[in-house]
Design a protein around this motif. Structure first.
Motif, short mmCIF file in Angstrom:
data_model
loop_
_atom_site.label_atom_id
_atom_site.label_comp_id
_atom_site.label_asym_id
_atom_site.label_seq_id
_atom_site.Cartn_x
_atom_site.Cartn_y
_atom_site.Cartn_z
N SER A 154 36.17 -47.42 40.47
CA SER A 154 34.92 -47.54 41.41
C SER A 154 34.41 -46.35 41.88
N ASP A 155 33.13 -46.53 42.08
CA ASP A 155 32.32 -45.25 42.90
C ASP A 155 32.58 -45.52 44.48
N ILE A 156 32.33 -44.29 45.21
CA ILE A 156 32.51 -44.55 46.72
C ILE A 156 31.10 -45.24 47.42
N LEU A 157 30.04 -44.25 47.16
CA LEU A 157 28.79 -44.57 47.86
C LEU A 157 28.02 -45.51 47.31
N ARG A 192 39.59 -34.40 52.19
CA ARG A 192 39.85 -35.76 53.02
C ARG A 192 39.41 -37.10 52.36
N ASP A 193 38.50 -36.93 51.30
CA ASP A 193 38.03 -38.36 50.57
C ASP A 193 39.04 -38.80 49.90
N LYS A 194 39.73 -37.78 49.19
CA LYS A 194 41.07 -38.08 48.36
C LYS A 194 42.10 -38.67 49.20
N LYS A 195 42.42 -37.97 50.34
CA LYS A 195 43.35 -38.39 51.14
C LYS A 195 43.36 -39.75 51.61
N LEU A 196 41.93 -40.29 52.07
CA LEU A 196 41.60 -41.46 52.53
C LEU A 196 41.80 -42.49 51.43
N ALA A 249 44.70 -46.40 46.65
CA ALA A 249 44.45 -46.13 45.40
C ALA A 249 45.45 -45.54 44.58
N GLN A 250 45.36 -45.74 43.14
CA GLN A 250 46.45 -44.97 42.30
C GLN A 250 45.88 -43.66 41.82
N HIS A 251 44.78 -43.44 41.83
CA HIS A 251 44.08 -41.94 41.28
C HIS A 251 42.57 -41.82 42.06
N PHE A 252 42.36 -40.67 41.85
CA PHE A 252 41.14 -40.13 42.42
C PHE A 252 40.71 -39.00 41.71
N LYS A 294 34.64 -44.26 59.04
CA LYS A 294 33.20 -44.02 59.84
C LYS A 294 32.88 -42.46 59.71
N SER A 295 33.98 -41.76 59.92
CA SER A 295 33.74 -40.25 59.86
C SER A 295 33.49 -39.86 58.64
N VAL A 296 34.11 -40.42 57.38
CA VAL A 296 33.87 -39.86 56.08
C VAL A 296 32.70 -40.51 55.83
N MET A 297 32.25 -41.54 55.93
CA MET A 297 30.95 -42.14 55.32
C MET A 297 29.73 -41.54 56.25
N ALA A 298 30.00 -41.42 57.61
CA ALA A 298 28.85 -40.63 58.26
C ALA A 298 28.49 -39.32 57.64
N ASP A 299 29.61 -38.64 57.34
CA ASP A 299 29.30 -37.29 56.74
C ASP A 299 28.61 -37.52 55.59
N LYS A 300 28.97 -38.35 54.62
CA LYS A 300 28.52 -38.67 53.33
C LYS A 300 27.12 -38.91 53.47
N LEU A 301 26.75 -39.84 54.56
CA LEU A 301 25.11 -40.41 54.50
C LEU A 301 24.52 -39.28 55.16
N ASN A 302 24.90 -38.46 56.15
CA ASN A 302 24.30 -37.37 56.59
C ASN A 302 23.86 -36.42 55.45
N LYS A 303 24.72 -36.21 54.39
CA LYS A 303 24.52 -35.41 53.30
C LYS A 303 23.54 -35.83 52.54
N LYS A 304 23.66 -37.25 52.34
CA LYS A 304 22.59 -37.96 51.52
C LYS A 304 21.22 -37.84 51.95
#
Length: 673
Positions: free
Chosen positions: A50-53, A88-92, A98-101, A140-150
């Motif tokens: 699976s992809d993330i965003l 931190r994406d991998k940590k989450l 998840a088994q692998h990143f 929320k923190s991770v996705m907010a950061d990703k969305l801001n970058k997007k």
């Protein structure tokens, strides 16, 4: 192995699916987490990639949901993403079970190897190690950061697209062609600035409007079939005459390029319209010039043919006129009736000579010097040939004046002017009706020349040509004297006739008046300047010679002509007046005789075109033995003899056949006196 691929980017999703299927695996795909969740529960895949965003449900939410569901928590989960990845994406991801990143891009073979290893690792993490609150906060923190970058990336991309759009718009607007984008409902989605310049409608106001409403009904009839073809997905190219509000009627080249979407449906088409009016005009002018060149080549060929015919024909006429002269002189006093018959033969010969001369002048296009003419006589002569071009249904009525009017013009050019005007009149009357020609004197205080626009004032001799035809359309009188302009149907006129009339009349210091009404005929009046009293008039009336008293003692004359009949005629004529004549039909024999007795001959009369030696060559040879003898050169026709050649060869007098007996005797008397 059954693999679930969750990826919102179509290219990546299809690439992974095709690879795994080619490698012997089965694959199920989904565009986001919500779609994938339903398929996972239904198909129970062996592993999830699976992809993330993604829209609706991102990869983190999908992983947490899967690992929180006892029915599917055992399925290994691999994150395969390239969206703003940080540690931190991998940590989450790992905290969610998840088994692998993995970070994109990676070779499909490497991903496949990871998939197989994860599947074999039965001790891998399958549990969520975060509480609900921790997940929410971390997520929320991770996705907010990703969305801001997007968002930042989209803003930058949008700015770049805006810049590119401005650059593209600048380029398209700089193109002199009309460029537009039309949707499948035939409404404008885009038009460049050239549309506004041509249609007179602001670009913004055209967007959303129907093509038919913008271009008008007349143009729509032309373009609608082509538009339907483009909407079927076919490339269209064509030429047409179109009317534009600001540019008028233009000849255009049009191209429609279909706008075909990924689904294969036609969304509309792109329009490119180029103005090719100037090119079409030049092509037509080129075609006209090619036709004129062909006509000129034909006329040159006719001229060469006419020259050959003229030589033989003039020799024949010389015999006819010469022997008629001799017969006339012998019987005029004792047989008046037959003398009148012979007089008509002589007159016919003179007219035949003029006819040959006219044909040669038209075919060669040469220009003779102007002469003072009796206009009535000159028109009579010109109409002889012109009438031959008229059908029996067209009558030329010449209303002759009571007085004699003199004008100065070349008679062949007068023939050309009358012929052109009469042919135009014939065509205007559809080959049926009366053409009236009239000579009269005109006094003008005010007037304007129709061909040059100059004021016409003073006294002129007028020669009018009037028809009862259709007349000229309003507004074209000022154009009819322009080269290549014609009111006739295509293929029925070159547009050169009246321009020739203009040139000839103004060379003669004259002018042209035109009166016309549509449907009521036309009248052309040729205005010639009046001549002062005492001007010498060239008359063409026949003069048959009469027996003259000898003015000089007879002399010995050598005659050389390869035509036996002409040689015999000249012997008879000259002997009749006391001269001793030796006739030769071969120039070589004549030269040999002259060498033996060079001082016996007072005058030599030779033809020009003869076998083995020309008259000019013979004259040069004769001058070596006697430089005092007069030499006369005559010919049936030649356009190659120059004044320099005449002078250098020692020719005393040069003239053409057929000639009158009186002219020849007068010149012989002059030369031997």
């Amino acid at each position: 192995m059954n693999i679930m691929i969750v990826e919102d980017t179509e290219d990546s999703r299809v690439l992974l699916r095709d690879y795994f299927e080619a490698a012997g695996e089965s694959a199920v795909t989904a565009v986001d987490g919500l779609e994938a969740l339903g398929k996972i529960r239904a198909h129970q895949p062996d592993i999830i990639i699976s992809d993330i965003l993604m829209p609706r449900m991102d990869g983190f939410e999908l992983c947490r949901t899967v690992k929180s569901d006892p029915a599917i928590e055992h399925i290994p989960f691999i994150f395969y993403t390239a969206t703003y990845t940080e540690e931190r994406d991998k940590k989450l991801a790992l905290a969610l079970g998840a088994q692998h990143f993995m970070i994109k891009p990676e070779l499909p073979e490497v991903l496949h190897e990871v998939v197989k290893n994860v599947k074999l690792d039965t001790h891998s993490n399958n549990h969520v190690s975060l509480s609900e609150n921790e997940f929410e906060s971390f997520h929320k923190s991770v996705m907010a950061d990703k969305l801001n970058k997007k968002v930042s990336e989209l803003v930058a991309e949008t700015a770049l697209l805006d810049k590119k759009e401005q650059q593209l718009s600048l380029v398209v607007n700089a193109i002199p062609a009309l460029v537009s984008h039309v949707d499948k409902d035939m409404r404008y989605k885009y038009v460049n600035d050239t549309y506004e310049k041509w249609h007179g409608i602001r670009c913004k106001e055209m967007i959303g409007r129907k093509v038919r409403d913008v271009i008008g009904e007349e143009n729509w009839i032309t373009v609608e079939p082509h538009i339907q073809t483009a909407l079927r997905g076919e490339l269209v190219e064509y030429e047409a005459e179109m009317v534009f509000q600001r540019q008028g009627t233009r000849h255009v080249w049009v191209r429609y390029v279909p706008d075909i979407g990924a689904d294969g449906c036609v969304n509309g088409f792109v329009v490119v319209i180029n103005d090719i009016s100037d090119r079409v005009k030049m092509e037509k002018e080129k075609e006209t010039l090619q036709k004129q060149l062909l006509q000129a080549q034909k006329m040159e060929a006719i001229g060469q043919l006419a020259g050959g015919i003229a030589h033989d024909f003039n020799n024949i006429l010389t015999c006819i006129v010469g022997y008629s002269d001799l017969a006339y002189a012998g019987i005029k006093d004792r047989d008046k009736r037959n003398a009148e018959y012979l007089s008509e033969v002589i007159e016919g010969g003179r007219r035949a000579k003029e006819l040959v001369a006219q044909l040669l002048e038209f075919s060669r296009g040469t220009i003779q010097e102007t002469q003072v003419l009796n206009l009535e006589t000159a028109v009579d002569d010109a109409l002889r040939l012109t009438k031959k071009l008229m059908p029996t249904s067209v009558i030329i009525e010449f209303q002759k004046p009571w007085e004699i009017y003199r004008v100065k013009i070349n008679p062949i050019q007068l023939q050309q002017v009358l012929m052109n005007l009469c042919i135009n009149a014939r065509d205007a009357m559809d080959w049926q009706g009366t053409i009236t020609i009239k000579i009269s004197m005109h006094d003008y205080n005010t007037g304007t020349c129709a061909s040059c626009g100059a004021e016409v004032r003073g006294r002129y001799v007028g020669l009018s040509v009037q028809d009862i035809g259709t007349g000229l359309p309003e507004g074209v009188v000022g154009k009819i004297f322009q080269p290549f302009y014609t009111t006739k149907e295509a293929g029925k006129g070159s547009g050169m006739g009246l321009s020739v009339v203009h040139g000839i009349m103004h060379d003669a210091n004259g002018h042209i008046l035109v009166t016309t009404a549509h449907g009521a005929g036309s009248k052309f009046v040729l205005l010639f300047p009046t001549l002062v009293q005492g001007a010498v008039v060239i008359e063409n009336s026949p003069v048959a010679f009469t027996r003259m008293a000898r003015a000089t003692k007879g002399v010995r004359i050598m005659v050389i002509d390869d035509e036996i009949s002409i040689g015999n005629y000249l012997r008879e004529l000259l002997a009749l007046y006391g001269h001793e004549v030796d006739v030769f039909y071969d120039p070589a024999e004549a030269l040999a005789a002259f060498k033996e007795r060079p001082n016996d001959y007072k005058l030599v009369l030779t033809d020009y075109i003869m076998p083995t030696m020309s008259g000019l060559e013979l004259a040069i040879q004769l001058r070596h033995y006697n430089n005092n003898a007069a030499i006369m050169l005559c010919t049936g026709f030649s356009d190659k003899i120059t004044e320099d050649q005449i002078r250098e060869s020692g020719i005393s007098y040069y003239f053409t056949k057929p000639f009158s007996s009186k002219m020849l005797l007068d010149k012989v008397q002059e030369l031997v006196s």
